[in-house]
Design an enzyme around this catalytic site. Structure first.
Site, PDB file in Angstrom:
ATOM      1  N   VAL A   1       0.827  -1.207   0.000  1.00 34.16           N
ATOM      2  CA  VAL A   1       0.000   0.000   0.000  1.00 34.16           C
ATOM      3  C   VAL A   1       0.865   1.263   0.000  1.00 34.16           C
ATOM      4  O   VAL A   1       0.590   2.220  -0.728  1.00 34.16           O
ATOM      5  CB  VAL A   1      -0.972  -0.008   1.210  1.00 34.16           C
ATOM      6  CG1 VAL A   1      -1.870   1.215   1.158  1.00 34.16           C
ATOM      7  CG2 VAL A   1      -1.815  -1.280   1.222  1.00 34.16           C
TER       8      VAL A   1
ATOM      9  N   GLU B   1     -10.717   5.209   5.393  1.00 30.68           N
ATOM     10  CA  GLU B   1     -11.463   4.660   4.237  1.00 30.68           C
ATOM     11  C   GLU B   1     -10.849   3.372   3.718  1.00 30.68           C
ATOM     12  O   GLU B   1     -11.552   2.415   3.390  1.00 30.68           O
ATOM     13  CB  GLU B   1     -11.496   5.712   3.119  1.00 30.68           C
ATOM     14  CG  GLU B   1     -12.273   5.311   1.900  1.00 30.68           C
ATOM     15  CD  GLU B   1     -13.767   5.217   2.184  1.00 30.68           C
ATOM     16  OE1 GLU B   1     -14.251   4.072   2.312  1.00 30.68           O
ATOM     17  OE2 GLU B   1     -14.447   6.246   2.281  1.00 30.68           O
TER      18      GLU B   1
ATOM     19  N   GLY C   1     -11.203  -1.890   0.738  1.00 28.98           N
ATOM     20  CA  GLY C   1     -10.165  -1.384  -0.177  1.00 28.98           C
ATOM     21  C   GLY C   1     -10.545  -0.127  -0.924  1.00 28.98           C
ATOM     22  O   GLY C   1     -10.702   0.946  -0.342  1.00 28.98           O
TER      23      GLY C   1
ATOM     24  N   ILE D   1     -13.304   0.725  -2.395  1.00 30.43           N
ATOM     25  CA  ILE D   1     -14.715   1.149  -2.401  1.00 30.43           C
ATOM     26  C   ILE D   1     -14.915   2.236  -1.344  1.00 30.43           C
ATOM     27  O   ILE D   1     -14.643   2.008  -0.168  1.00 30.43           O
ATOM     28  CB  ILE D   1     -15.652  -0.042  -2.083  1.00 30.43           C
ATOM     29  CG1 ILE D   1     -15.409  -1.201  -3.054  1.00 30.43           C
ATOM     30  CG2 ILE D   1     -17.107   0.404  -2.114  1.00 30.43           C
ATOM     31  CD1 ILE D   1     -16.223  -2.450  -2.734  1.00 30.43           C
TER      32      ILE D   1
ATOM     33  N   LYS E   1     -13.722  -5.407   9.417  1.00 33.75           N
ATOM     34  CA  LYS E   1     -14.344  -4.392   8.547  1.00 33.75           C
ATOM     35  C   LYS E   1     -15.809  -4.212   8.935  1.00 33.75           C
ATOM     36  O   LYS E   1     -16.320  -3.084   8.974  1.00 33.75           O
ATOM     37  CB  LYS E   1     -14.220  -4.815   7.085  1.00 33.75           C
ATOM     38  CG  LYS E   1     -12.781  -4.939   6.614  1.00 33.75           C
ATOM     39  CD  LYS E   1     -12.714  -5.617   5.252  1.00 33.75           C
ATOM     40  CE  LYS E   1     -11.285  -5.955   4.874  1.00 33.75           C
ATOM     41  NZ  LYS E   1     -11.194  -6.875   3.748  1.00 33.75           N
TER      42      LYS E   1
HETATM   43  N1  NAP Z   1      -2.409  -4.963   0.778  1.00 35.37           N
HETATM   44  C1  NAP Z   1      -3.704  -4.641   0.622  1.00 35.37           C
HETATM   45  O1  NAP Z   1      -4.311  -4.908  -0.408  1.00 35.37           O
HETATM   46  C2  NAP Z   1      -4.438  -3.936   1.715  1.00 35.37           C
HETATM   47  C3  NAP Z   1      -5.786  -3.583   1.517  1.00 35.37           C
HETATM   48  C4  NAP Z   1      -6.477  -2.885   2.519  1.00 35.37           C
HETATM   49  C5  NAP Z   1      -5.816  -2.572   3.701  1.00 35.37           C
HETATM   50  N2  NAP Z   1      -4.516  -2.958   3.869  1.00 35.37           N
HETATM   51  C6  NAP Z   1      -3.868  -2.608   5.125  1.00 35.37           C
HETATM   52  O2  NAP Z   1      -2.778  -1.742   4.844  1.00 35.37           O
HETATM   53  C7  NAP Z   1      -1.741  -1.970   5.788  1.00 35.37           C
HETATM   54  C8  NAP Z   1      -0.448  -2.275   5.039  1.00 35.37           C
HETATM   55  O3  NAP Z   1      -0.649  -3.406   4.227  1.00 35.37           O
HETATM   56  P1  NAP Z   1       0.459  -3.863   3.141  1.00 35.37           P
HETATM   57  O4  NAP Z   1      -0.167  -4.944   2.356  1.00 35.37           O
HETATM   58  O5  NAP Z   1       1.014  -2.699   2.431  1.00 35.37           O
HETATM   59  O6  NAP Z   1       1.564  -4.492   4.116  1.00 35.37           O
HETATM   60  P2  NAP Z   1       3.060  -4.900   3.756  1.00 35.37           P
HETATM   61  O7  NAP Z   1       3.221  -5.047   2.286  1.00 35.37           O
HETATM   62  O8  NAP Z   1       3.404  -6.024   4.637  1.00 35.37           O
HETATM   63  O9  NAP Z   1       3.900  -3.610   4.205  1.00 35.37           O
HETATM   64  C9  NAP Z   1       4.092  -3.255   5.532  1.00 35.37           C
HETATM   65  C10 NAP Z   1       5.152  -2.182   5.582  1.00 35.37           C
HETATM   66  O10 NAP Z   1       5.297  -1.728   6.921  1.00 35.37           O
HETATM   67  C11 NAP Z   1       6.683  -1.709   7.238  1.00 35.37           C
HETATM   68  N3  NAP Z   1       6.850  -1.937   8.667  1.00 35.37           N
HETATM   69  C12 NAP Z   1       6.431  -2.992   9.389  1.00 35.37           C
HETATM   70  N4  NAP Z   1       6.827  -2.856  10.674  1.00 35.37           N
HETATM   71  C13 NAP Z   1       7.506  -1.699  10.738  1.00 35.37           C
HETATM   72  C14 NAP Z   1       8.184  -1.017  11.768  1.00 35.37           C
HETATM   73  N5  NAP Z   1       8.257  -1.527  13.000  1.00 35.37           N
HETATM   74  N6  NAP Z   1       8.784   0.137  11.472  1.00 35.37           N
HETATM   75  C15 NAP Z   1       8.736   0.665  10.239  1.00 35.37           C
HETATM   76  N7  NAP Z   1       8.105   0.058   9.215  1.00 35.37           N
HETATM   77  C16 NAP Z   1       7.520  -1.103   9.468  1.00 35.37           C
HETATM   78  C17 NAP Z   1       7.318  -2.783   6.403  1.00 35.37           C
HETATM   79  O11 NAP Z   1       8.702  -2.518   6.242  1.00 35.37           O
HETATM   80  P3  NAP Z   1       9.648  -3.453   5.315  1.00 35.37           P
HETATM   81  O12 NAP Z   1       9.099  -3.333   3.924  1.00 35.37           O
HETATM   82  O13 NAP Z   1      10.977  -2.848   5.426  1.00 35.37           O
HETATM   83  O14 NAP Z   1       9.535  -4.825   5.866  1.00 35.37           O
HETATM   84  C18 NAP Z   1       6.529  -2.644   5.107  1.00 35.37           C
HETATM   85  O15 NAP Z   1       7.097  -1.685   4.283  1.00 35.37           O
HETATM   86  C19 NAP Z   1      -2.259  -3.071   6.705  1.00 35.37           C
HETATM   87  O16 NAP Z   1      -2.869  -2.503   7.820  1.00 35.37           O
HETATM   88  C20 NAP Z   1      -3.280  -3.777   5.862  1.00 35.37           C
HETATM   89  O17 NAP Z   1      -4.284  -4.437   6.617  1.00 35.37           O
HETATM   90  C21 NAP Z   1      -3.824  -3.615   2.912  1.00 35.37           C
END
Ligand code: NAP
Length: 428
Positions: free
Chosen positions: A15, A131, A136, A138, A207
């Protein structure tokens, strides 16, 4: 207002990178739509030197996201690290306490700590927007808290987890069992290595807890939701449901009855030809019913880099204009404690029994149901070879407690070869 809105981005995963792409690719459009430039000033993630496919050199780096939330050159923190507690909550709290707005995609944190964080944001006169945490791309939070704010909401229902919907539609399409489809979904990146959070219904339930608060102006109450995942949905039930004109969906439903809130996340039968029945694959759908508007249906991608970043940036643009609304549509102090319903509302059910193929067995089952006050709408005996005779029954509306009593009685019959299956038929 020409001062830029300065963003600190905590999290550079799927994200976070999506946010960077929008900010970099659409700088001019964002400036026009937000009334001022939107700039990222600082970023934070765990591994500083990982190539993330986007240019980061122009941004200050913070190893510690909490330090990012304190920076003087940050007006708004985008929290996209994830996790209910830990760095996500610490960063969000620090930002709010330091008078910075927060936009988050974190349903886990908001479902668990939403009320506390809303109080903090409102006390500090800053925005906390989420949001992207629900469905996601929507814009359902906006729909409920702004567009439909003049309605008494009567019911919200939806398919809120793309992984589960993908698995269920693939089972029906390919005729493969749950385990095999889950493996394929993991290989294709539609399901996590540990899929429990998705297939157990917990992600969708978080959600739903947020939607419930927005719909009924109650404090977020994740703990009192009924949650059942899709792990026990069998191919046989998917196929029988299809023969009867239904599809099985992991459906979230939240409604108010007699002042009590009933929120359930569970597999349900819905008519195959309804809009909810027709959604395929990873698509999400939310249906909102309000007293003045009637019925609103929103559908689209419930996850992914672009859709989630799109929702985040919509929130950012609102904040850039100075729009600071109560986090859950009502001031946090005015949100009522949730009053969870003790029972689920009456519904029709799909029942499947495996019975010995002997005269009188079916009559015994029908009698047990009748004695519990449950009337049968349709009944079908399925073609079988050996190992028992599968029987399908669709009931008329009944109380779940009466049904449970009857099923326990039937399960005790010698002629009943398997624990009976009961799946709610949702009136959509
Ligand atoms: N992916 C989706 O489609 C989606 C949809 C809706 C909502 N979300 C929500 O959006 C959020 C992020 O999702 P994502 O899929 O982007 O997750 P992700 O790909 O696992 O990315 C998480 C990021 O957070 C960083 N991080 C984790 N712990 C940290 C810390 N202690 N200090 C600094 N940075 C830290 C990680 O660093 P590194 O990269 O260096 O490991 C990574 O860059 C979550 O809450 C998820 O539920 C995601």
């Amino acid at each position: 207002m020409t001062q830029p809105l300065r963003i600190g981005l905590a999290g550079l995963g799927t994200v976070g990178v999506g946010v960077i792409r929008i900010v970099q690719d659409h700088a001019e459009m964002l400036r026009a739509r937000a009334g001022r430039p939107i700039e990222i000033t600082a970023v934070s993630a765990r591994s500083r030197h990982r190539d993330r496919g986007v240019a980061l050199a122009a941004y200050a780096w913070e190893d510690d996201p909490v330090a990012l939330a304190r920076r003087d050159d940050v007006d708004l923190v985008i929290e996209v690290m994830g996790g209910e507690n830990g760095p996500a909550k610490a960063t969000t709290k620090t930002a709010l306490e330091n008078g910075k707005h927060v936009v988050t995609a974190n349903k886990a944190m908001m479902a668990r700590h939403g009320h506390e964080l809303a109080e903090l944001a409102e006390k500090n006169g800053v925005a906390l927007r989420f949001e992207a945490a629900v469905a996601g791309g929507i814009p359902v939070v906006k729909a409920l808290s702004e567009g439909l704010a003049a309605n008494a909401i009567t019911r919200v229902l939806g398919v809120l987890n793309g992984t589960c919907n993908y698995i269920l539609t693939e089972m029906e399409r390919t005729g493969a069992a749950y385990g095999k489809v889950l493996e394929d979904a993991q290989r294709l990146g539609y399901a996590e290595a540990d899929p429990t959070f998705d297939v157990g219904g917990f992600d969708a339930a978080q959600k739903l807890a947020l939607l419930t608060s927005l719909a009924f102006n109650t404090r977020v109450d994740y703990d009192n939701l009924t949650i059942e995942g899709i792990e026990r949905v069998s191919l046989a039930d998917i196929e029988h449901a299809a023969e009867l004109g239904y599809r099985i969906k992991l459906l979230g439903v939240t409604q108010v009855e007699n002042g009590a809130v009933e929120s359930r996340m569970q597999p349900c039968l819905v008519p195959a030809e309804s809009l909810l029945g027709e959604i395929e694959g990873v698509t999400n759908m939310v249906v909102i019913e309000g007293d003045s508007v009637g019925r609103i249906i929103l559908a689209g991608p419930g996850a992914g880099e672009g859709p989630t970043a799109s929702a985040i940036m919509g929130d950012v643009i609102d904040v850039a204009w100075g729009l600071i609304l109560p986090v859950f549509g009502h001031p946090a102090a005015a949100l009522a404690p949730s009053n969870p319903s003790k029972t689920s509302s009456r519904a029709a059910y799909y029942l499947r029994f495996l019975l010995t193929d002997a005269p009188g067995t079916l009559a015994k089952v029908a009698t047990a149901l009748g004695e519990a006050g449950i009337s049968i709408n349709r009944m079908r005996q399925v073609q079988h070879s050996e190992g028992g005779a599968p029987v399908l029954i669709l009931t008329h509306e009944t109380d779940r407690s009466a049904l449970d009593g009857a099923l326990a009685r039937i399960a005790g019959f010698e002629a009943c070869l398997e624990t009976p299956v009961a799946i709610r038929i949702e009136d959509v």
